[in-house]
Design a protein around this motif. Structure first.
Motif, PDB file in Angstrom:
ATOM      1  N   PRO A 123       0.824  -1.205   0.000  1.00  0.00           N
ATOM      2  CA  PRO A 123       0.000   0.000   0.000  1.00  0.00           C
ATOM      3  C   PRO A 123       0.857   1.252   0.000  1.00  0.00           C
ATOM      4  O   PRO A 123       2.050   1.212   0.298  1.00  0.00           O
ATOM      5  CB  PRO A 123      -0.797  -0.131   1.306  1.00  0.00           C
ATOM      6  CG  PRO A 123       0.105  -0.916   2.208  1.00  0.00           C
ATOM      7  CD  PRO A 123       0.802  -1.908   1.312  1.00  0.00           C
ATOM      8  N   ALA A 124       0.240   2.362  -0.340  1.00  0.00           N
ATOM      9  CA  ALA A 124       0.940   3.646  -0.326  1.00  0.00           C
ATOM     10  C   ALA A 124       1.331   4.009   1.105  1.00  0.00           C
ATOM     11  O   ALA A 124       0.571   3.797   2.046  1.00  0.00           O
ATOM     12  CB  ALA A 124       0.041   4.730  -0.915  1.00  0.00           C
ATOM     13  N   PHE A 125       2.540   4.559   1.247  1.00  0.00           N
ATOM     14  CA  PHE A 125       3.034   4.923   2.570  1.00  0.00           C
ATOM     15  C   PHE A 125       3.984   6.107   2.430  1.00  0.00           C
ATOM     16  O   PHE A 125       5.018   6.019   1.773  1.00  0.00           O
ATOM     17  CB  PHE A 125       3.758   3.731   3.207  1.00  0.00           C
ATOM     18  CG  PHE A 125       4.255   3.991   4.606  1.00  0.00           C
ATOM     19  CD1 PHE A 125       3.374   4.087   5.665  1.00  0.00           C
ATOM     20  CD2 PHE A 125       5.608   4.139   4.852  1.00  0.00           C
ATOM     21  CE1 PHE A 125       3.822   4.325   6.955  1.00  0.00           C
ATOM     22  CE2 PHE A 125       6.080   4.378   6.136  1.00  0.00           C
ATOM     23  CZ  PHE A 125       5.187   4.465   7.192  1.00  0.00           C
ATOM     24  N   ASN A 126       3.599   7.236   3.028  1.00  0.00           N
ATOM     25  CA  ASN A 126       4.435   8.441   2.975  1.00  0.00           C
ATOM     26  C   ASN A 126       4.849   8.802   1.548  1.00  0.00           C
ATOM     27  O   ASN A 126       6.026   9.082   1.273  1.00  0.00           O
ATOM     28  CB  ASN A 126       5.683   8.273   3.843  1.00  0.00           C
ATOM     29  CG  ASN A 126       5.378   8.432   5.327  1.00  0.00           C
ATOM     30  OD1 ASN A 126       4.239   8.700   5.703  1.00  0.00           O
ATOM     31  ND2 ASN A 126       6.393   8.260   6.159  1.00  0.00           N
ATOM     32  N   ASP A 127       3.909   8.807   0.631  1.00  0.00           N
ATOM     33  CA  ASP A 127       4.114   9.192  -0.769  1.00  0.00           C
ATOM     34  C   ASP A 127       4.953   8.197  -1.564  1.00  0.00           C
ATOM     35  O   ASP A 127       5.455   8.528  -2.639  1.00  0.00           O
ATOM     36  CB  ASP A 127       4.764  10.580  -0.884  1.00  0.00           C
ATOM     37  CG  ASP A 127       3.884  11.670  -0.303  1.00  0.00           C
ATOM     38  OD1 ASP A 127       2.645  11.537  -0.377  1.00  0.00           O
ATOM     39  OD2 ASP A 127       4.437  12.647   0.230  1.00  0.00           O
ATOM     40  N   TYR A 128       5.091   6.991  -1.054  1.00  0.00           N
ATOM     41  CA  TYR A 128       5.831   5.951  -1.775  1.00  0.00           C
ATOM     42  C   TYR A 128       5.033   4.655  -1.747  1.00  0.00           C
ATOM     43  O   TYR A 128       4.190   4.429  -0.869  1.00  0.00           O
ATOM     44  CB  TYR A 128       7.205   5.705  -1.141  1.00  0.00           C
ATOM     45  CG  TYR A 128       8.181   6.835  -1.366  1.00  0.00           C
ATOM     46  CD1 TYR A 128       9.040   6.845  -2.468  1.00  0.00           C
ATOM     47  CD2 TYR A 128       8.234   7.909  -0.469  1.00  0.00           C
ATOM     48  CE1 TYR A 128       9.921   7.886  -2.675  1.00  0.00           C
ATOM     49  CE2 TYR A 128       9.120   8.958  -0.671  1.00  0.00           C
ATOM     50  CZ  TYR A 128       9.955   8.943  -1.791  1.00  0.00           C
ATOM     51  OH  TYR A 128      10.810   9.983  -2.004  1.00  0.00           O
ATOM     52  N   VAL A 129       5.337   3.798  -2.698  1.00  0.00           N
ATOM     53  CA  VAL A 129       4.802   2.444  -2.689  1.00  0.00           C
ATOM     54  C   VAL A 129       5.973   1.490  -2.890  1.00  0.00           C
ATOM     55  O   VAL A 129       6.834   1.712  -3.748  1.00  0.00           O
ATOM     56  CB  VAL A 129       3.730   2.243  -3.787  1.00  0.00           C
ATOM     57  CG1 VAL A 129       4.282   2.497  -5.174  1.00  0.00           C
ATOM     58  CG2 VAL A 129       3.116   0.852  -3.707  1.00  0.00           C
ATOM     59  N   GLY A 130       6.057   0.474  -2.042  1.00  0.00           N
ATOM     60  CA  GLY A 130       7.121  -0.515  -2.181  1.00  0.00           C
ATOM     61  C   GLY A 130       6.784  -1.472  -3.309  1.00  0.00           C
ATOM     62  O   GLY A 130       5.710  -2.080  -3.310  1.00  0.00           O
ATOM     63  N   ALA A 131       7.655  -1.615  -4.282  1.00  0.00           N
ATOM     64  CA  ALA A 131       7.382  -2.421  -5.472  1.00  0.00           C
ATOM     65  C   ALA A 131       8.519  -3.396  -5.740  1.00  0.00           C
ATOM     66  O   ALA A 131       9.674  -3.137  -5.408  1.00  0.00           O
ATOM     67  CB  ALA A 131       7.192  -1.510  -6.686  1.00  0.00           C
TER      68      ALA A 131
END
Length: 238
Positions: A123-131
């Motif tokens: 999920p999105a977290f602090n304007d980032y998404v782990g991919a």
């Protein structure tokens, strides 16, 4: 590629268990795309974005991608808020120049039997998404090549699905929001307990204005001549 987080933010984006529990987003169980259908729209051309006759693929299994290309009007262009220089880089890789209106590129996915490309994200977290993206090539006479048959590089795209009739578009779109792309000169190899191949994981920045509940990933591996070896797209399951 742009706005990649530092190591600390990377760890938060990839390893936030209380957030990751919200949903599982990966290409597991999603049919392999048969082709890519890329629409390049000039940021100067708001009528192109609103065109009811927007080009669309006819073949089933085709993944559609919408790139907004920076225009001659710069920040004053009607679609400048969604424009990305990644679109210019992709056009350059295809040997094309920026369109004044709309340009289309169609590329078949070879889909090598026995290979597997997997993409996943949290999920999105602090304007980032782990991919992450991982490729397991075909086994040939023992140990397969680390990057697959003639692989030259990969693309991992953060894409926002826009339903028809929203955001000023009469047709459904998959707007490219950010891109991670690299050559496979020194990929991270899989562990001995996994199939031979490679993988890469990192956080990707979510541009301002993106609706995070519409995000998914599209990735592909291509050979040194730009032909697509394999492709995948993610789907989120609660």
């Amino acid at each position: 590629m742009k706005n990649i987080a530092p190591a600390a933010a990377m760890l938060l984006a990839l390893h936030a268990p209380h957030l990751a529990a919200q949903s599982s987003c990966s290409s597991d169980g999603v049919p392999r795309p048969t082709a890519l259908f890329e629409r390049f729209v000039s940021a100067d051309c708001d009528s192109c974005w609103a065109d009811k006759a927007t080009p669309a693929p006819k073949a089933p299994g085709t993944v559609v991608l919408d790139w907004i290309v920076p225009g001659t009007q710069g920040d004053d262009a009607p679609l400048s808020a969604a424009a990305t220089r990644d679109a210019l880089a992709r056009l350059a890789a295809l040997g094309r120049t920026a369109p004044k209106a709309t340009d289309v590129n169609t590329a078949p996915v070879q889909g090598v039997q026995g290979s597997r490309l997997r993409v996943s994200h949290g999920p999105a977290f602090n304007d980032y998404v782990g991919a992450s993206i991982a490729f397991s090539p075909v086994a040939t006479r023992g140990t397969p090549p680390a990057a697959g048959p003639d692989a030259g590089g990969f693309y991992l795209l953060l894409v926002e699905a826009i339903p028809a009739g929203t955001e000023g578009s009469p047709v459904a779109r998959n707007l490219v929001r950010n891109v991670y792309q690299r050559a496979l000169d020194n990929p991270h190899t899989l562990s001995k307990g996994e199939r031979s191949g490679w993988r890469d994981s990192r956080p990707i920045y979510i541009p301002e204005g993106t609706k995070t509940d519409r995000l998914h990933l599209v990735g592909w591996v291509q050979d040194k001549d730009g032909r697509i070896i394999d492709a995948a797209q993610s789907r989120c399951v609660p």
